[in-house]
Design a protein around this motif. Structure first.
Motif, PDB file in Angstrom:
ATOM      1  N   ASN A  90       0.903  -1.394   0.014  1.00  0.00           N
ATOM      2  CA  ASN A  90      -0.019   0.025   0.107  1.00  0.00           C
ATOM      3  C   ASN A  90       0.792   1.265  -0.036  1.00  0.00           C
ATOM      4  O   ASN A  90       0.685   2.075  -0.736  1.00  0.00           O
ATOM      5  CB  ASN A  90      -1.010  -0.107   1.250  1.00  0.00           C
ATOM      6  N   HIS A  91       1.990   1.177   0.804  1.00  0.00           N
ATOM      7  CA  HIS A  91       3.002   2.081   0.895  1.00  0.00           C
ATOM      8  C   HIS A  91       4.276   1.420   0.116  1.00  0.00           C
ATOM      9  O   HIS A  91       4.584   0.485   0.411  1.00  0.00           O
ATOM     10  CB  HIS A  91       3.521   2.628   2.155  1.00  0.00           C
ATOM     11  N   GLY A  92       4.689   2.219  -1.087  1.00  0.00           N
ATOM     12  CA  GLY A  92       5.736   1.284  -1.859  1.00  0.00           C
ATOM     13  C   GLY A  92       7.226   0.875  -1.275  1.00  0.00           C
ATOM     14  O   GLY A  92       7.529  -0.001  -1.717  1.00  0.00           O
ATOM     15  N   ASP A  93       7.431   1.689  -0.122  1.00  0.00           N
ATOM     16  CA  ASP A  93       8.597   1.595   0.551  1.00  0.00           C
ATOM     17  C   ASP A  93       8.831   0.459   1.863  1.00  0.00           C
ATOM     18  O   ASP A  93       9.388   0.511   2.648  1.00  0.00           O
ATOM     19  CB  ASP A  93       9.627   2.953   0.825  1.00  0.00           C
ATOM     20  N   GLU A  94       7.441  -0.257   1.724  1.00  0.00           N
ATOM     21  CA  GLU A  94       7.627  -1.388   2.720  1.00  0.00           C
ATOM     22  C   GLU A  94       7.127  -2.482   2.144  1.00  0.00           C
ATOM     23  O   GLU A  94       6.273  -3.007   1.823  1.00  0.00           O
ATOM     24  CB  GLU A  94       5.997  -0.796   3.702  1.00  0.00           C
ATOM     25  N   TYR A  95       8.145  -3.199   2.256  1.00  0.00           N
ATOM     26  CA  TYR A  95       8.490  -4.774   1.525  1.00  0.00           C
ATOM     27  C   TYR A  95       8.144  -5.983   2.361  1.00  0.00           C
ATOM     28  O   TYR A  95       8.135  -7.034   1.675  1.00  0.00           O
ATOM     29  CB  TYR A  95       9.820  -4.868   0.932  1.00  0.00           C
ATOM     30  N   THR A 105       9.334   3.937  -3.247  1.00  0.00           N
ATOM     31  CA  THR A 105       8.768   5.323  -2.612  1.00  0.00           C
ATOM     32  C   THR A 105       7.271   5.084  -2.135  1.00  0.00           C
ATOM     33  O   THR A 105       6.942   4.081  -2.384  1.00  0.00           O
ATOM     34  CB  THR A 105       8.592   6.195  -3.890  1.00  0.00           C
ATOM     35  N   ARG A 106       7.254   5.998  -0.850  1.00  0.00           N
ATOM     36  CA  ARG A 106       5.933   5.644  -0.216  1.00  0.00           C
ATOM     37  C   ARG A 106       4.913   5.971  -1.132  1.00  0.00           C
ATOM     38  O   ARG A 106       3.840   5.596  -1.214  1.00  0.00           O
ATOM     39  CB  ARG A 106       5.915   6.818   1.071  1.00  0.00           C
ATOM     40  N   LEU A 107       4.899   7.066  -1.864  1.00  0.00           N
ATOM     41  CA  LEU A 107       3.907   7.783  -2.644  1.00  0.00           C
ATOM     42  C   LEU A 107       3.891   7.130  -4.125  1.00  0.00           C
ATOM     43  O   LEU A 107       5.135   6.673  -4.715  1.00  0.00           O
ATOM     44  CB  LEU A 107       3.958   9.194  -2.732  1.00  0.00           C
ATOM     45  N   ILE A 117      -0.730  -4.955   5.072  1.00  0.00           N
ATOM     46  CA  ILE A 117       0.567  -4.993   5.874  1.00  0.00           C
ATOM     47  C   ILE A 117       1.269  -3.982   5.579  1.00  0.00           C
ATOM     48  O   ILE A 117       1.704  -3.328   4.543  1.00  0.00           O
ATOM     49  CB  ILE A 117       1.240  -6.163   5.521  1.00  0.00           C
ATOM     50  N   HIS A 118       1.445  -3.179   6.583  1.00  0.00           N
ATOM     51  CA  HIS A 118       2.493  -2.109   6.601  1.00  0.00           C
ATOM     52  C   HIS A 118       3.513  -2.370   7.504  1.00  0.00           C
ATOM     53  O   HIS A 118       3.598  -3.013   8.144  1.00  0.00           O
ATOM     54  CB  HIS A 118       1.687  -0.678   7.115  1.00  0.00           C
ATOM     55  N   SER A 119       4.645  -1.382   7.385  1.00  0.00           N
ATOM     56  CA  SER A 119       5.801  -1.150   8.382  1.00  0.00           C
ATOM     57  C   SER A 119       6.392   0.330   8.278  1.00  0.00           C
ATOM     58  O   SER A 119       5.544   1.189   7.781  1.00  0.00           O
ATOM     59  CB  SER A 119       6.963  -2.167   7.865  1.00  0.00           C
ATOM     60  N   GLY A 120       7.399   0.644   8.874  1.00  0.00           N
ATOM     61  CA  GLY A 120       7.664   1.941   9.088  1.00  0.00           C
ATOM     62  C   GLY A 120       8.096   2.875   7.786  1.00  0.00           C
ATOM     63  O   GLY A 120       8.220   3.880   7.843  1.00  0.00           O
ATOM     64  N   THR A 169      -0.723  -3.392  10.117  1.00  0.00           N
ATOM     65  CA  THR A 169       0.479  -3.748  10.828  1.00  0.00           C
ATOM     66  C   THR A 169       1.392  -2.491  10.762  1.00  0.00           C
ATOM     67  O   THR A 169       1.489  -1.671   9.908  1.00  0.00           O
ATOM     68  CB  THR A 169       1.159  -5.224  10.344  1.00  0.00           C
ATOM     69  N   GLU A 170       2.356  -2.510  11.775  1.00  0.00           N
ATOM     70  CA  GLU A 170       3.668  -1.955  11.576  1.00  0.00           C
ATOM     71  C   GLU A 170       4.740  -2.796  11.770  1.00  0.00           C
ATOM     72  O   GLU A 170       5.046  -3.098  12.947  1.00  0.00           O
ATOM     73  CB  GLU A 170       3.860  -0.535  12.364  1.00  0.00           C
ATOM     74  N   MET A 171       5.171  -3.401  11.085  1.00  0.00           N
ATOM     75  CA  MET A 171       6.273  -4.858  11.389  1.00  0.00           C
ATOM     76  C   MET A 171       7.605  -4.404  11.285  1.00  0.00           C
ATOM     77  O   MET A 171       7.965  -4.759  12.273  1.00  0.00           O
ATOM     78  CB  MET A 171       5.875  -5.827  10.042  1.00  0.00           C
TER      79      MET A 171
HETATM   80 CA    CA Z   1       2.769   2.417   6.132  1.00  0.00          CA
END
Ligand code: CA
Length: 334
Positions: free
Chosen positions: A57-62, A99-101, A143-146, A208-210
Motif C-alpha cells: 500500500n506504501h511502496g517502500d514497505e516490503y 517510494t512511499r507515494l 500489511i505496513h511497516s515503518g 500492521t507496523e512490522m
Molecule cells: Ca505505512
C-alpha cells in the motif's frame, strides 16, 4: 456492479489457485495504449469466509510484498476453507520505485480511499479495491511497516471502532497474530486510509507496523508470515498443518489515542533522538532535539513528550522538516 475501468482476468468464484492481475489503464510517452499489471492471487476451496490481504500500500514497505508472495506460492487450495485474495503490491508503481507515494501522480494510496473512477490512477486503484474487492471480504489485512521514514516496535494495529462487536472481533484476530504489541492508533495525518474505509463498512480489519526504516531480516519476516497465518487460522480460513506459531510473550495491548501522543517537530533541522524505542517517557521529558546547521552557535531546540507512556515509534531519517512526526508515545491499556 462497479463502474471501475480497471478489471481482472481472474474469476474470484472459481475453486483452485489462480495467479493474475488487476489491469489499470495508463498512457505514457512511450506507450500510448498501456495497462498497469497489479498482481492478484485468488486461492479458493468451496463456500466460506473470504480474507483480503494487501501488501505494498506504501511502496517502500516490503514486508507485505515478500510475505504475500511467499504465502501465495506456499498455500494450497486443500488447506483453505473459503477464499484468500492476495494483492501483494497494491501501489505497484511505488513498490517498483521504492517510494512511499506513487511516482505516477504523487499520491499516497493510503489516503486515496474510497477513490473514484474519475480520480487519478492511485484513486482509480483505490476505487477498484473499495467497489470490487472489499465487498467480497470478511476479514481485511493491510500489511505496513515503518517505510523509510519511521522506526516501529512491531505491532498489529487498528482504530478504535464504534461497534463493540466489531472491535472485539478485531481484537481477537489481532491477538492471534502473536506480535509484541496490539496498537490502537488515531489518524493525525489525514483520512482516506484503506483500513479506515474497510473498518467503516464493519469489516474486521487489521493493519500492521512490522519493520523499521525499510529494513528487515528473517525475524521480522517470520513474525509477519507466521502471524498472518495465525490470523487466517483464527478466522477459520486456513488449516495450519504445523499448528499455530506461538510467540515467546503474549501481545501487550497499547494505544496512542491522544493527538499529543504524536510529536511533530516544531522546526526544521537535524533530529537527534534522546530516547530509544521502548523507553518509558514522562510528560515534559526531552525526547529529542533539532540542530540548526546554518547557526552553529545556537542551542539545539529541545522537543519534549507531552504525554506519558513509552516510545512505540520514532523518526528514522535524521534530516527533518517542521511538522514531521519525530516520535509516538503509547500506553499500555490491558
Ligand atoms: Ca505505512
Amino acid at each position: 456492479m462497479s463502474d471501475s475501468s480497471l478489471f481482472t482476468d481472474l474469476d474470484v468464484d472459481r475453486d483452485g489457485k489462480q495467479f493474475g492481475y488487476i489491469q489499470a489503464p495508463r498512457s505514457t510517452n512511450t506507450a500510448g495504449w498501456a495497462n498497469l499489471f497489479i498482481p492478484l492471487i485468488v486461492i479458493r476451496r468451496g463456500d466460506g469466509p473470504t480474507a483480503l490481504l494487501f501488501g505494498g500500500n506504501h511502496g517502500d514497505e516490503y514486508e507485505g510484498p515478500v510475505t504475500l508472495l511467499n504465502l501465495a506460492r506456499y498455500i494450497q487450495p486443500e488447506q483453505v476453507h473459503g477464499r484468500i485474495i492476495l494483492v501483494p503490491a497494491l501501489n505497484l508503481p511505488a513498490v517498483q520505485a521504492n517510494t512511499r507515494l506513487s511516482p505516477l501522480d504523487g499520491r499516497n494510496m493510503n489516503r486515496a480511499f474510497p477513490g473514484s473512477p474519475s480520480d487519478t490512477i492511485t484513486g482509480q486503484i483505490a476505487h477498484f479495491v473499495s467497489s470490487v474487492l472489499i465487498p467480497l471480504a470478511d476479514v481485511v489485512v493491510d500489511i505496513h511497516s515503518g517505510g523509510r521514514s519511521m522506526l516501529f516496535l512491531p505491532s498489529v494495529n487498528m482504530h478504535r471502532v464504534r461497534d463493540p462487536r466489531q472491535m472485539s472481533e478485531m481484537m481477537r484476530l489481532a491477538l492471534a497474530w502473536g506480535a509484541p504489541y496490539v496498537f490502537i492508533y488515531r489518524d493525525v495525518a489525514g483520512g482516506g486510509l484503506l483500513p479506515g474505509y474497510a473498518e467503516s463498512l464493519g469489516k474486521p480489519t487489521l493493519g500492521t507496523e512490522m519493520g523499521s526504516a525499510s529494513q528487515y531480516g528473517p525475524a521480522t519476516l517470520k513474525l509477519t508470515y507466521n502471524g498472518l497465518c495465525n490470523v487466517l487460522a483464527e478466522a477459520g480460513i486456513l488449516k495450519l498443518p504445523a499448528g499455530r506459531y506461538v510467540p515467546a510473550e503474549p501481545s501487550q495491548i497499547v494505544a496512542s489515542e491522544l493527538r499529543d501522543d504524536y510529536i511533530m517537530s516544531p522546526a526544521s533541522g537535524i533530529f537527534e533522538p534522546l530516547v530509544e524505542l521502548g523507553d518509558g517517557v514522562a510528560a515534559g521529558q526531552p525526547i529529542g532535539c533539532i540542530h540548526f546547521i546554518e547557526q552553529p552557535s545556537w542551542e539545539p531546540l529541545i522537543i519534549r513528550a507531552k504525554t506519558e507512556g513509552f516510545i512505540i515509534s520514532r523518526r528514522a531519517i535524521p534530516l527533518t522538516q517542521q511538522g514531521d512526526c519525530v516520535a509516538v508515545v503509547a500506553r499500555r491499556i490491558a
